[in-house]
Enzyme design. Structure first.
Site, short mmCIF file in Angstrom:
data_model
loop_
_atom_site.label_atom_id
_atom_site.label_comp_id
_atom_site.label_asym_id
_atom_site.label_seq_id
_atom_site.Cartn_x
_atom_site.Cartn_y
_atom_site.Cartn_z
N GLN A 196 0.80 -1.22 0.00
CA GLN A 196 0.00 0.00 0.00
C GLN A 196 0.84 1.27 0.00
O GLN A 196 0.32 2.35 -0.32
CB GLN A 196 -0.96 -0.02 1.20
CG GLN A 196 -2.02 -1.11 1.05
CD GLN A 196 -2.95 -1.19 2.24
OE1 GLN A 196 -2.64 -1.84 3.21
NE2 GLN A 196 -4.08 -0.53 2.18
N GLU A 243 -5.37 -2.10 14.13
CA GLU A 243 -5.88 -1.20 13.10
C GLU A 243 -7.23 -0.67 13.51
O GLU A 243 -8.09 -1.43 13.97
CB GLU A 243 -6.09 -1.90 11.74
CG GLU A 243 -4.91 -1.97 10.86
CD GLU A 243 -5.22 -2.62 9.51
OE1 GLU A 243 -6.31 -2.38 8.96
OE2 GLU A 243 -4.37 -3.37 9.02
N ASN A 298 -8.17 -5.89 14.45
CA ASN A 298 -8.49 -4.81 13.50
C ASN A 298 -10.00 -4.67 13.43
O ASN A 298 -10.71 -5.68 13.28
CB ASN A 298 -7.99 -5.14 12.09
CG ASN A 298 -6.49 -5.04 11.94
OD1 ASN A 298 -5.76 -4.84 12.91
ND2 ASN A 298 -6.01 -5.19 10.71
N ARG A 314 3.40 0.00 13.02
CA ARG A 314 3.13 -1.31 12.44
C ARG A 314 3.36 -1.22 10.93
O ARG A 314 2.73 -0.42 10.23
CB ARG A 314 1.68 -1.73 12.74
CG ARG A 314 1.35 -3.07 12.18
CD ARG A 314 -0.03 -3.61 12.57
NE ARG A 314 -0.27 -4.77 11.73
CZ ARG A 314 -1.34 -4.97 10.98
NH1 ARG A 314 -2.36 -4.13 11.02
NH2 ARG A 314 -1.43 -6.04 10.20
N HIS A 331 -2.36 -5.29 -12.52
CA HIS A 331 -1.90 -5.15 -13.91
C HIS A 331 -2.81 -5.91 -14.88
O HIS A 331 -3.04 -5.47 -16.01
CB HIS A 331 -0.46 -5.67 -14.05
CG HIS A 331 0.54 -4.83 -13.30
ND1 HIS A 331 1.76 -5.32 -12.88
CD2 HIS A 331 0.49 -3.55 -12.87
CE1 HIS A 331 2.41 -4.37 -12.23
NE2 HIS A 331 1.66 -3.29 -12.23
N HIS A 386 1.03 -9.22 4.56
CA HIS A 386 -0.12 -8.32 4.44
C HIS A 386 -0.60 -8.36 2.98
O HIS A 386 -0.54 -7.37 2.25
CB HIS A 386 0.27 -6.91 4.89
CG HIS A 386 -0.89 -6.04 5.30
ND1 HIS A 386 -0.99 -5.46 6.54
CD2 HIS A 386 -2.00 -5.67 4.62
CE1 HIS A 386 -2.12 -4.75 6.61
NE2 HIS A 386 -2.74 -4.87 5.45
N ASN A 409 -1.98 -10.90 8.30
CA ASN A 409 -2.94 -9.83 8.47
C ASN A 409 -4.33 -10.22 7.98
O ASN A 409 -4.49 -10.63 6.83
CB ASN A 409 -2.50 -8.60 7.67
CG ASN A 409 -3.49 -7.46 7.79
OD1 ASN A 409 -3.63 -6.88 8.86
ND2 ASN A 409 -4.20 -7.18 6.71
N GLU A 410 -5.32 -10.11 8.85
CA GLU A 410 -6.73 -10.20 8.47
C GLU A 410 -7.10 -11.38 7.59
O GLU A 410 -7.58 -11.20 6.46
CB GLU A 410 -7.17 -8.90 7.76
CG GLU A 410 -7.11 -7.67 8.61
CD GLU A 410 -7.82 -6.47 7.97
OE1 GLU A 410 -8.29 -6.59 6.82
OE2 GLU A 410 -7.91 -5.42 8.63
N TYR A 444 -13.43 -1.80 12.15
CA TYR A 444 -13.84 -0.52 11.55
C TYR A 444 -15.32 -0.20 11.71
O TYR A 444 -15.74 0.89 11.34
CB TYR A 444 -13.47 -0.52 10.06
CG TYR A 444 -11.97 -0.46 9.81
CD1 TYR A 444 -11.33 0.77 9.73
CD2 TYR A 444 -11.22 -1.61 9.70
CE1 TYR A 444 -9.96 0.84 9.52
CE2 TYR A 444 -9.83 -1.55 9.49
CZ TYR A 444 -9.22 -0.32 9.40
OH TYR A 444 -7.86 -0.25 9.20
#
Ligand SMILES: *[C@@H]1O[C@H](CO)[C@@H](O)[C@H](O)[C@H]1NC(C)=O
Ligand SMILES: *[C@@H]1O[C@H](CO)[C@@H](O)[C@H](O)[C@H]1NC(C)=O
Ligand SMILES: *[C@@H]1O[C@H](CO)[C@@H](O)[C@H](O)[C@H]1NC(C)=O
Ligand SMILES: *[C@@H]1O[C@H](CO)[C@@H](O)[C@H](O)[C@H]1NC(C)=O
Ligand SMILES: *[C@@H]1O[C@H](CO)[C@@H](O)[C@H](O)[C@H]1NC(C)=O
Ligand SMILES: *[C@@H]1O[C@H](CO)[C@@H](O)[C@H](O)[C@H]1NC(C)=O
Length: 492
Positions: A38, A396, A326, A96, A58, A141, A185-186, A328
């Site tokens: 990212q 997160e 994490n 992180r 791509h 990640h 991650n996640e 949200y």
């Protein structure tokens, strides 16, 4: 139902009067987070190998908003010194970040080690340490080396073996600088988005099959890396290691026993699928039962949920030194009427027997982030009680907007409310939460949303070749929270 929602929401809308005036506990760690793909860019520089998201962006630009990709992103591969200065000025205790697997192992495998990739991360980690910023390092990640993807990726158990070998290289080269490791991650987002809904790379819709296989390979991979650290590195490096699990809070849409049960089933299928094997042993019972029942009705010869052997259950059980969380938002969960009458194609949603919605009055600028601080407090308490009182680090949390404005009052409001809910969880509910990490330090490549959703405390100008960084208001606000350890004018 609408009355109920209004009732629940009212206590949260009075603004500052409802904020906790407690001081953050001694040793509480504030941080921000990023991930390699990212922010780094330099997708094919200095010997880096191709990985899943290089290939996906791509090959299928149409699947990414405005056809964007992470070829340059924030150009942090070249601008890492500036980023560390920004972190230092912010005053965070931890940062992180993730390591790009194919930057250090271009083919994903340990027969080919890229010294330039190793050097890059050693420079970053060393400089963080010199500036008293504790690196919290995620090994994976979402940037799977392309060869491993071609071999089946997270549906092939061999990926767990290759991940373990990669983790050994990372511990060996970087362990001197790293006290907190995160394996994966996640997995929930990877397995749901990548292998069931198709909303993330590799974009597969292997409904009712791929997600469970992916969960199985993830927990195996995590456990292998944990044991390698435990057996070969821990005594000397004295660090800790865990996984990051993501979940919204699942709130029952009504007080009917069916909806209350549906909300718990939702928690087990979303959070428990990954957390249960690691913190309690084996899959959650309701997942085992529901998938077995439906698989049989559908005419499968065995459950669509892979089974662990007793040896595997014991090997995976207890492989975490803390709980990386994490989150949200919050969802309202209702039960489905008689899901077992809808036998047809395999379907994860029908296995759960739940449906999910949000309250339109919850503040939100993108579909996956909603400001529901009471849901965050409930989630912290649930994780603490359900998984045997682990230390919890919020790895997160943050606010997404579409404008990227520098006067980001909505971001400050969201993070203030969530930190206040965290203080309530700590002081009122006794939850041992020891750290909080804002996603993200920088506006960055937000996966299939490209650069159209902004989550940074710092704005990045993606039109400018220099990728100029400009701190937002929330950056200065967070700097003050870290300094005062307090959310209001005066704390207790
Ligand atoms: C559900 O139960 C909670 C806790 O007892 C209560 O506060 C709330 O008003 C109830 N909601 C409805 C819709 O009955
Ligand atoms: C790594 O992968 C590239 C591209 O497929 C290939 O050309 C190269 O031979 C591989 N190198 C090793 C050491 O496996
Ligand atoms: C997991 O480990 C704990 C602690 O050793 C133990 O109490 C529990 O029974 C184990 N779970 C399973 C399913 O074996
Ligand atoms: C919270 O976690 C830390 C780190 O594991 C530990 O030292 C401390 O004793 C825990 N506190 C409580 C109240 O469990
Ligand atoms: C590039 O960014 C750096 C740091 O923000 C700044 O010092 C420099 O002047 C910028 N260069 C150009 C050409 O804009
Ligand atoms: C902190 O909040 C409590 C509860 O709302 C209140 O009684 C107390 O006066 C506040 N203390 C300060 C220093 O603001």
């Amino acid at each position: 139902m609408f009355k109920f929602i209004v009732f629940l929401f009212i206590p949260c809308v009075f603004g500052d009067a409802t904020l906790s005036n407690r001081t953050f506990p001694d040793g509480f760690s504030f941080g921000t987070a990023t991930a390699a793909y990212q922010i780094e860019g330099a997708w094919n520089e200095d010997g880096k190998g191709e990985q899943l998201w290089d290939w996906y962006t791509h090959t299928y630009p149409d699947k990414i908003d405005l056809g964007y990709n992470g070829d340059v992103a924030c150009d942090s591969y070249h601008k890492w010194q500036e980023d560390i200065q920004i972190l230092k000025d912010l005053g965070v205790q931890h940062y992180r970040l993730s390591i790009s697997w194919s930057r250090i192992l271009p083919n994903g495998t340990v027969n080919n080690i890229n010294q330039k990739g190793i050097d890059y991360y050693i420079n970053v980690l060393k400089t963080l340490k010199e500036n008293n910023i504790e690196p919290m390092v995620t090994l994976y990640h979402w940037d799977l080396p392309i060869i491993l993807h071609q071999m089946g990726g997270w549906t092939n158990p061999i990926t767990a073996e290759y991940f373990a070998e990669y983790s050994r290289i990372a511990f060996k080269y970087f362990g001197e600088y790293v006290k907190t490791w995160i394996t994966l991650n996640e997995p929930q987002s990877t397995c749901w988005g990548g292998y069931d809904s198709g909303s993330k790379a590799p974009g597969y819709t292997l409904a009712g099959l791929g997600l469970y296989e992916c969960a199985y390979v993830h927990v195996l991979a995590h456990a292998k890396a944990y044991h390698i650290y435990d057996n070969e590195f821990r005594a000397q490096q004295k660090g800790r290691i865990s996984i990051v699990i993501d979940s919204p809070w699942a709130e029952a849409a009504s007080n009917s026993s069916e909806d209350v049960e549906a909300a718990q089933t939702e928690r087990e299928f979303v959070l428990g699928l990954y957390a249960n094997p690691i913190y309690l042993g084996n899959w959650p019972q309701v997942v085992i039962d529901n998938v077995a029942t439906r698989s049989e009705l559908e005419g499968f010869a065995q459950s669509r949920l892979p089974q662990f052997t007793q040896e595997q259950i014991d090997y995976i059980n207890g492989t975490a030194d803390f709980f990386g969380l994490n989150t949200y938002g919050t969802n309202l969960i209702s039960h489905l009427n008689k899901p077992n009458e809808n036998i047809g194609v395999p379907n994860y949603g029908l296995d759960k027997g739940t449906s999910s919605s949000v309250d339109p009055s919850w503040p939100s600028d993108v579909p996956w982030v909603h400001q529901v601080p009471w849901g965050f407090r409930k989630l912290l308490k649930y994780v603490y009680e359900q998984y045997n009182h682990p230390e919890i680090i919020v790895t997160e949390n943050g606010w997404a907007d579409k404008t990227g404005t520098l006067t980001d009052i909505d971001r400050q409001s969201y993070i203030t409310q969530y930190l206040s809910a965290l203080l309530d969880a700590y002081y009122e509910d006794g939850v041992n939460v020891t750290g909080y990490t804002v996603w993200s330090l920088l506006d960055n490549f937000e996966w299939t949303n490209g650069y159209t959703q902004k989550l940074g405390l710092v704005q990045v100008d993606f039109e400018d070749a220099n990728r100029t960084r400009t701190p937002k208001d929330s950056y200065y606000w967070f700097q003050n929270v870290i300094k005062t350890k307090c959310l209001v004018e005066e704390c207790l």
